[in-house]
Scaffold this active site. Structure first.
Site, PDB file in Angstrom:
ATOM      1  N   CYS A  81      -2.058  -1.514  -9.955  1.00 49.13           N
ATOM      2  CA  CYS A  81      -2.644   0.058  -8.986  1.00 49.13           C
ATOM      3  C   CYS A  81      -3.009   1.072 -10.728  1.00 49.13           C
ATOM      4  O   CYS A  81      -2.642   0.815 -11.499  1.00 49.13           O
ATOM      5  CB  CYS A  81      -0.984   0.274  -9.054  1.00 49.13           C
ATOM      6  SG  CYS A  81      -1.226   1.643  -8.594  1.00 49.13           S
TER       7      CYS A  81
ATOM      8  N   GLN B 155       7.551  -5.693  -4.200  1.00 46.88           N
ATOM      9  CA  GLN B 155       6.814  -5.014  -5.386  1.00 46.88           C
ATOM     10  C   GLN B 155       7.638  -4.005  -6.190  1.00 46.88           C
ATOM     11  O   GLN B 155       7.388  -2.699  -5.746  1.00 46.88           O
ATOM     12  CB  GLN B 155       5.460  -4.807  -4.945  1.00 46.88           C
ATOM     13  CG  GLN B 155       4.542  -5.001  -6.160  1.00 46.88           C
ATOM     14  CD  GLN B 155       3.099  -4.406  -6.031  1.00 46.88           C
ATOM     15  OE1 GLN B 155       3.021  -3.324  -5.392  1.00 46.88           O
ATOM     16  NE2 GLN B 155       2.210  -5.258  -6.104  1.00 46.88           N
TER      17      GLN B 155
ATOM     18  N   GLY C 233      -5.505  -5.618   3.185  1.00 40.91           N
ATOM     19  CA  GLY C 233      -5.010  -4.179   2.598  1.00 40.91           C
ATOM     20  C   GLY C 233      -4.946  -3.492   4.012  1.00 40.91           C
ATOM     21  O   GLY C 233      -4.570  -3.418   5.436  1.00 40.91           O
ATOM     22  N   ARG C 234      -6.481  -2.490   3.318  1.00 43.33           N
ATOM     23  CA  ARG C 234      -7.018  -1.419   4.464  1.00 43.33           C
ATOM     24  C   ARG C 234      -7.120  -2.115   5.916  1.00 43.33           C
ATOM     25  O   ARG C 234      -7.146  -1.711   7.249  1.00 43.33           O
ATOM     26  CB  ARG C 234      -7.787  -0.616   3.936  1.00 43.33           C
ATOM     27  CG  ARG C 234      -7.117  -0.100   3.099  1.00 43.33           C
ATOM     28  CD  ARG C 234      -8.789   0.906   2.297  1.00 43.33           C
ATOM     29  NE  ARG C 234      -9.103  -0.314   1.484  1.00 43.33           N
ATOM     30  CZ  ARG C 234     -10.173   0.152   0.718  1.00 43.33           C
ATOM     31  NH1 ARG C 234     -10.454   1.372   1.084  1.00 43.33           N
ATOM     32  NH2 ARG C 234     -10.966  -1.053   0.407  1.00 43.33           N
TER      33      ARG C 234
ATOM     34  N   LYS D 175       0.563  -9.580  -9.012  1.00 44.94           N
ATOM     35  CA  LYS D 175      -0.519  -9.191  -8.605  1.00 44.94           C
ATOM     36  C   LYS D 175      -1.138  -8.353  -9.008  1.00 44.94           C
ATOM     37  O   LYS D 175      -0.604  -7.754  -9.517  1.00 44.94           O
ATOM     38  CB  LYS D 175      -0.181  -7.929  -7.231  1.00 44.94           C
ATOM     39  CG  LYS D 175      -1.501  -7.700  -6.374  1.00 44.94           C
ATOM     40  CD  LYS D 175      -1.014  -7.245  -5.160  1.00 44.94           C
ATOM     41  CE  LYS D 175      -2.649  -6.491  -4.235  1.00 44.94           C
ATOM     42  NZ  LYS D 175      -3.067  -6.079  -4.856  1.00 44.94           N
TER      43      LYS D 175
ATOM     44  N   MET E 100       0.957  -0.976  -0.082  1.00 52.09           N
ATOM     45  CA  MET E 100       0.141   0.156   0.456  1.00 52.09           C
ATOM     46  C   MET E 100       1.242   1.643   0.224  1.00 52.09           C
ATOM     47  O   MET E 100       1.749   1.311   0.775  1.00 52.09           O
ATOM     48  CB  MET E 100      -1.003  -0.188   0.728  1.00 52.09           C
ATOM     49  CG  MET E 100      -1.926  -1.366   1.330  1.00 52.09           C
ATOM     50  SD  MET E 100      -3.173  -0.998   2.663  1.00 52.09           S
ATOM     51  CE  MET E 100      -2.021  -2.407   3.395  1.00 52.09           C
ATOM     52  N   MET E 101       0.791   1.840  -1.334  1.00 50.77           N
ATOM     53  CA  MET E 101       1.568   3.003  -1.508  1.00 50.77           C
ATOM     54  C   MET E 101       1.648   4.089  -0.303  1.00 50.77           C
ATOM     55  O   MET E 101       0.453   4.452   0.041  1.00 50.77           O
ATOM     56  CB  MET E 101       1.441   4.107  -2.238  1.00 50.77           C
ATOM     57  CG  MET E 101       1.113   3.077  -3.491  1.00 50.77           C
ATOM     58  SD  MET E 101       3.125   2.877  -3.899  1.00 50.77           S
ATOM     59  CE  MET E 101       4.064   4.699  -3.931  1.00 50.77           C
TER      60      MET E 101
END
Length: 340
Positions: A95, A65, A233-234, A134, A13-14
């Site tokens: 992305c 990544q 993720g989040r 991914k 996650m950026m």
């Protein structure tokens, strides 16, 4: 039973999954596979490698990544990553940000499965660690039944066997990167069909997974299909305490869950080392703001870290005060419950 690292992973996650975040997550789970933020191949080749690629030994297992679409550059960057000690090299084919659209990488590559395969062949030839993908299920007007299988099949032809699929399309026109995380509908069934029709491949699923119970459900055999991994993720970022259950619940280890207070205590030694090297407190505490989610005192915890943590010279005493605020609130709650 011994489970592979990718049975559970925390998504790249950026601006979030930097080395401070990953070390904190590792204090909660020893087994979960962690990912770096996406780093472009040119940045790895020409940039400050220690800054971009440096990580702590405790972070293993960890995947680097990469972003890019030039096979030669990706191969060079992958070899540099392997030399730094990464356990896996992953290519971002999902992305949807404006940055990747202008650079012909990320989700845009769903439109060029042959280029993805060429890039993965170059990465695989350059390294001895696993080379993985991914991806999304498609972009824009693509039919996911065609685009997902085309990307996976082309990569499989060159020997790539490990894929994590974000089970949504990405709309490169009309939706922001944030909207692309929520608005396109999830299609878990398509990812399961991919696994059913390509049983020899390792297929993980990503997108909309909010709890470990949901992750565990997705890992259960159903209709002859068993997915190999789940990527969160989040949810893992905003409520990191859930990772404290991962080694027991997802990996089946006979261990006690990691208490969030214990994880924070163990993380302090790393924080002290980083503070001594000149890192700011807030660069680390920003990743733990959701640690007390649902607990009495959670708001005070966040406020202390946010307000006090940004001040010049802020040290570990700020974290101690934030933790004390939660413990005091919990003690008051317990007293009130007992009185009632």
């Amino acid at each position: 039973m011994t489970y592979p690292a990718h049975r559970l992973s925390v998504a790249p996650m950026m601006d979030w999954t930097d080395r401070h975040c990953r070390t904190f997550h590792r204090a909660l789970s020893k087994r979960t596979l962690l990912y770096t933020e996406m780093v472009t191949a040119p940045a790895v080749i020409h940039g400050d490698r220690d800054y971009l690629l440096g990580f702590s030994d405790v972070e293993h297992p960890i995947s680097l990544q990469l972003g890019g679409s030039d096979p030669k550059q990706l191969a060079e960057a992958a070899k540099i990553g392997e030399d730094y000690g990464y356990d896996e090299i992953n290519l971002n084919v999902g992305c949807p940000s404006d940055r990747v659209q202008s650079g012909r990488f990320g989700a845009c590559l769903m439109k060029e499965p042959e280029l993805v395969a060429e890039s993965m062949a170059a990465i695989k030839a350059a390294v001895s660690v696993p080379a993985t993908v991914k991806c999304r299920i498609g972009v824009d007007e693509q039919d996911p039944n065609e685009s997902l299988f085309a990307t996976v099949d082309e990569c499989a032809k060159v020997g790539i066997t490990d894929f994590t699929v974000h089970a949504r399309k990405a709309w490169l026109k009309g939706l922001s990167p944030k909207e692309n995380r929520d608005i396109p509908p999830l299609d878990y069934d398509l990812v399961k069909r991919l696994k059913k029709e390509r049983p020899h491949l390792t297929i993980g699923i990503n997108g909309g997974i909010a709890t470990l119970e949901q992750a565990l459900q997705l890992l259960q055999p159903y209709d002859g299909v068993q997915l190999d991994g789940v990527m969160i993720g989040r949810a893992a970022y905003h409520e990191p305490s859930l990772l404290g259950q991962a080694d027991r619940l997802i990996y089946g280890e006979d261990v006690a869950d990691t208490d969030i207070f214990d994880a924070l205590e163990n993380y302090k030694s790393y924080m002290a080392e980083q503070l001594a090297k000149g890192a700011s407190l807030v660069s680390m505490t920003r990743h733990m703001l959701g640690s007390m989610h649902g607990r009495p005192g959670a708001r005070a915890f966040r406020r202390i870290l946010t307000v006090e943590g940004v001040k010049s010279g802020a040290g570990l005493d700020v974290l101690d005060r934030a933790i004390d605020a939660v413990r005091e609130a919990e003690a008051r709650r317990a007293q009130d419950d007992e009185a009632a």
